[in-house]
Design a protein around this motif. Sequence first.
Motif, short mmCIF file in Angstrom:
data_model
loop_
_atom_site.label_atom_id
_atom_site.label_comp_id
_atom_site.label_asym_id
_atom_site.label_seq_id
_atom_site.Cartn_x
_atom_site.Cartn_y
_atom_site.Cartn_z
N HIS A 41 -2.23 -1.42 17.95
CA HIS A 41 -2.18 -2.69 17.97
C HIS A 41 -0.53 -2.71 17.47
N GLU A 42 0.13 -3.87 17.30
CA GLU A 42 1.31 -4.36 16.76
C GLU A 42 0.78 -5.20 15.48
N VAL A 43 1.27 -4.33 14.30
CA VAL A 43 0.98 -4.70 12.97
C VAL A 43 2.09 -5.24 12.21
N THR A 44 2.05 -6.57 11.70
CA THR A 44 2.85 -6.82 10.61
C THR A 44 2.34 -7.13 9.15
N VAL A 45 3.09 -6.62 8.14
CA VAL A 45 2.41 -6.31 6.93
C VAL A 45 3.24 -7.31 6.12
N ALA A 46 2.53 -8.11 5.35
CA ALA A 46 2.98 -9.16 4.30
C ALA A 46 2.25 -8.57 2.99
N LEU A 86 8.93 -1.63 -4.06
CA LEU A 86 9.44 -2.16 -3.05
C LEU A 86 9.95 -0.73 -2.22
N ARG A 87 10.71 0.07 -2.88
CA ARG A 87 11.22 1.22 -2.20
C ARG A 87 9.93 2.02 -1.76
N ASP A 88 9.00 2.32 -2.46
CA ASP A 88 7.78 3.11 -2.04
C ASP A 88 7.24 2.45 -0.80
N GLY A 89 7.12 1.01 -0.84
CA GLY A 89 6.62 0.58 0.30
C GLY A 89 7.41 0.66 1.62
N GLU A 90 8.49 1.43 1.52
CA GLU A 90 9.25 1.55 2.66
C GLU A 90 8.55 2.51 3.80
N GLY A 91 7.69 3.41 3.17
CA GLY A 91 7.26 4.26 4.02
C GLY A 91 6.32 3.46 5.19
N LEU A 92 5.68 2.14 4.86
CA LEU A 92 4.72 1.43 5.77
C LEU A 92 5.57 1.17 7.18
N LYS A 93 6.95 1.15 7.16
CA LYS A 93 7.62 0.89 8.41
C LYS A 93 7.49 1.69 9.71
N LYS A 94 6.89 2.83 9.41
CA LYS A 94 6.59 3.82 10.38
C LYS A 94 5.50 3.38 11.12
N HIS A 95 4.73 2.45 10.43
CA HIS A 95 3.17 2.02 10.97
C HIS A 95 3.45 0.64 11.55
N ASN A 133 -0.50 10.41 -1.27
CA ASN A 133 -0.34 11.04 -2.49
C ASN A 133 0.25 10.31 -3.56
N ARG A 134 -0.01 8.89 -3.68
CA ARG A 134 0.54 8.26 -4.89
C ARG A 134 -0.65 8.18 -6.07
N GLY A 135 -1.80 8.42 -5.64
CA GLY A 135 -3.01 8.39 -6.50
C GLY A 135 -3.55 6.91 -6.65
N GLY A 136 -2.84 5.99 -6.07
CA GLY A 136 -3.60 4.58 -5.95
C GLY A 136 -4.47 4.23 -4.80
N LYS A 137 -4.99 2.98 -5.08
CA LYS A 137 -5.74 2.42 -3.99
C LYS A 137 -5.16 2.29 -2.63
N ILE A 138 -5.87 3.12 -1.46
CA ILE A 138 -5.07 3.36 -0.23
C ILE A 138 -6.09 2.72 0.83
N ARG A 139 -6.95 1.98 0.53
CA ARG A 139 -7.72 1.34 1.53
C ARG A 139 -6.85 0.51 2.62
N PRO A 140 -6.02 -0.35 2.08
CA PRO A 140 -5.26 -1.01 2.94
C PRO A 140 -4.24 -0.11 3.77
N PHE A 141 -3.85 0.92 3.14
CA PHE A 141 -2.73 1.93 3.69
C PHE A 141 -3.45 2.55 5.09
N PRO A 187 0.81 -1.09 0.07
CA PRO A 187 -0.03 0.00 0.01
C PRO A 187 0.84 1.30 0.16
N PHE A 188 0.35 2.36 -0.81
CA PHE A 188 1.20 3.39 -0.96
C PHE A 188 0.50 4.69 -0.19
N PRO A 189 0.88 5.57 0.44
CA PRO A 189 0.42 6.82 1.14
C PRO A 189 -0.62 7.37 -0.10
#
Length: 400
Positions: free
Chosen positions: A33-38, A47-56, A15-23, A11-13
């Motif tokens: 909660h403690e969330v692990t994303v697969a 993969l690089r764009d998805g790095e932003g998920l790590k803060k969550h 500003n990416r203009g894509g589907k953001i429901r999962p984000f 999932p992208f933040p």
Amino acid sequence: MKILFVCHRLPFPPNRGGKIRPFNMIQHLSRKHEVTVASLAETVQELRDGEGLKKHCVEVIAELLPKPVRWRQACTALCTSEPSSVAYFRSIELHRRVRNVLCEQKFDCAIVHCAFVAQYVLGWEGGLRWLDYGDLDSGKWAEYGEHRSFPLSLGFRLEAKKLRKYEAKLAGLFHQCTVTTQGELDMYASLGASTPCSVIPNGVDASYFTRPVQGPENSRVIAFLGRMDYYPNIDGILYFVHDILPLIQKAIPDVQLRVIGSNPSQRIRDLARLPGVTITGHVPDVRPYLADAAVAIAPLRLARGTQNKILESMAMGIPVVSTPQAAKGISAIPGKHLLVAGNPGEFSARVIDVLQVLELRRSLSGAARKQVEAMHHWPASMRILDEVLEQALGRRKLRC
């Protein structure tokens, strides 16, 4: 509570203009909660764009699955009972990593966004299993089968039939299901499943998608927002450019069409040769490309669920002209919050009205923003998510 969240693409933040429901679901759940994303990515850039998920998240488990591999797997499944769209999202390495993390850690809940990746948690008995279909994609493939030419039409009909059986089977293997709209809930009911299913509407971050200053009153910019490697978007823009835009240009010769979205196909890139048409490709932030638009369009002839492109434009106070198909997942009144048109003549007339009648533009702009804040703001949807999670956990405890 420990939650494993599995989704079919990183999932992208917003500003990416894509589907953001999962984000937004991940971002919200991580607050308590403690969330692990697969998840999966098609490219190294994803993969690089998805790095932003790590803060969550506590951890992000991501695997690269290139398109050639995906298509080879999908084609191999054609002669089997397995839906090709499920094979398309199969990664042996992601299976291994998810299996290991489920064995090594105690999760209370596994939430899966999209039926295609339910495969990664099947067989896990350690906690609550929740399938967020989003939209039931068998309906989408059935629509494709009606609109595409042979032999593609045959392939889509076959995929729709196989996927519908798969969706029904999955419903019985999860404790809770969710969808995005009442229409999708009605389709879920037709599967004959006994697993509870609730509607969690798609929303928009109205604090993010906003225009402090309205676009120039003399703007002649028409904007379209969406991933441009997605067939309904491709079909919708080709339909608009060939059947609708010429009618608008007759009345307003200096009109500009701006198509904002990543991965434009060659057919879409070729449109940039036409007068007044700009294809942006990927942009780091879609808001500056929307800021001066007089009107946003959603000319989709194939559409299911809620179109985020409409919500984001409405949130920015940009009047929207939509086909009935694209508007049906939006809680809005045609003529008040957005304009709906069913054929090229009507569609072009509504766009021309917005471009030429300043009072209409102002009225739609204000009403659209207020409607999004009232009916499609993410916090309201996330409150429903919390309620569904609490109820599902309660039912499971009673059964145990």
